[in-house]
Design a protein around this motif. Sequence first.
Motif, PDB file in Angstrom:
ATOM      1  N   GLN A  62       0.854  -1.187   0.000  1.00  0.00           N
ATOM      2  CA  GLN A  62       0.000   0.000   0.000  1.00  0.00           C
ATOM      3  C   GLN A  62       0.892   1.241   0.000  1.00  0.00           C
ATOM      4  N   ARG A  63       0.480   2.259  -0.737  1.00  0.00           N
ATOM      5  CA  ARG A  63       1.281   3.489  -0.766  1.00  0.00           C
ATOM      6  C   ARG A  63       0.376   4.700  -0.876  1.00  0.00           C
ATOM      7  N   THR A  64       0.941   5.850  -0.591  1.00  0.00           N
ATOM      8  CA  THR A  64       0.204   7.098  -0.663  1.00  0.00           C
ATOM      9  C   THR A  64       0.675   7.875  -1.879  1.00  0.00           C
ATOM     10  N   ILE A  74      -3.938  10.439  -1.807  1.00  0.00           N
ATOM     11  CA  ILE A  74      -4.781   9.285  -2.079  1.00  0.00           C
ATOM     12  C   ILE A  74      -4.014   8.027  -1.656  1.00  0.00           C
ATOM     13  N   VAL A  75      -4.700   7.109  -0.996  1.00  0.00           N
ATOM     14  CA  VAL A  75      -4.089   5.845  -0.593  1.00  0.00           C
ATOM     15  C   VAL A  75      -4.364   4.817  -1.686  1.00  0.00           C
ATOM     16  N   ILE A  76      -3.301   4.246  -2.221  1.00  0.00           N
ATOM     17  CA  ILE A  76      -3.415   3.184  -3.222  1.00  0.00           C
ATOM     18  C   ILE A  76      -3.239   1.868  -2.475  1.00  0.00           C
ATOM     19  N   PRO A  77      -4.266   0.996  -2.516  1.00  0.00           N
ATOM     20  CA  PRO A  77      -4.203  -0.247  -1.739  1.00  0.00           C
ATOM     21  C   PRO A  77      -3.149  -1.221  -2.265  1.00  0.00           C
ATOM     22  N   ALA A  78      -2.743  -2.134  -1.397  1.00  0.00           N
ATOM     23  CA  ALA A  78      -1.799  -3.191  -1.796  1.00  0.00           C
ATOM     24  C   ALA A  78      -2.465  -4.062  -2.849  1.00  0.00           C
ATOM     25  N   LYS A  79      -1.636  -4.610  -3.756  1.00  0.00           N
ATOM     26  CA  LYS A  79      -2.199  -5.478  -4.785  1.00  0.00           C
ATOM     27  C   LYS A  79      -1.157  -6.432  -5.320  1.00  0.00           C
ATOM     28  N   ARG A  80      -1.648  -7.446  -6.040  1.00  0.00           N
ATOM     29  CA  ARG A  80      -0.787  -8.418  -6.713  1.00  0.00           C
ATOM     30  C   ARG A  80      -0.767  -8.041  -8.193  1.00  0.00           C
ATOM     31  N   VAL A  81       0.428  -8.068  -8.793  1.00  0.00           N
ATOM     32  CA  VAL A  81       0.593  -7.682 -10.189  1.00  0.00           C
ATOM     33  C   VAL A  81       1.364  -8.779 -10.912  1.00  0.00           C
ATOM     34  N   LEU A  82       0.899  -9.134 -12.108  1.00  0.00           N
ATOM     35  CA  LEU A  82       1.614 -10.104 -12.926  1.00  0.00           C
ATOM     36  C   LEU A  82       2.819  -9.423 -13.548  1.00  0.00           C
TER      37      LEU A  82
END
Length: 97
Positions: A62-64, A74-82
């Motif tokens: 997660q990052r801002t 804006i907070v960008i949520p954690a995610k999985r990326v290919l």
Amino acid sequence: MTEKEFMKKYLESFKLDGRLKNIGEAKKRVKVFFDTLKQVIDKDEKVIFKDWGKFEIEHREQRTYGNPRTKERIVIPAKRVLKFTVGKRFAEKVKNS
């Protein structure tokens, strides 16, 4: 290149030796490949094709983010990326073609 154009090219490659008869068969084989790849990737395993490349899941924390114009945070949520990493020999082939 569209998916249909790719399937025609794929079919042409195998039609010479009689392994595929039509676009439907070609599409089925490509779908099986990608379905299998997805199953492995979903388990957070790497898929390595020697000299060609590597597929893996990258976990992004997660990052801002700050909008430069409005200064809004804006907070960008954690995610999985290919992630795909090109193999050395494949990169050289593309570069030299």
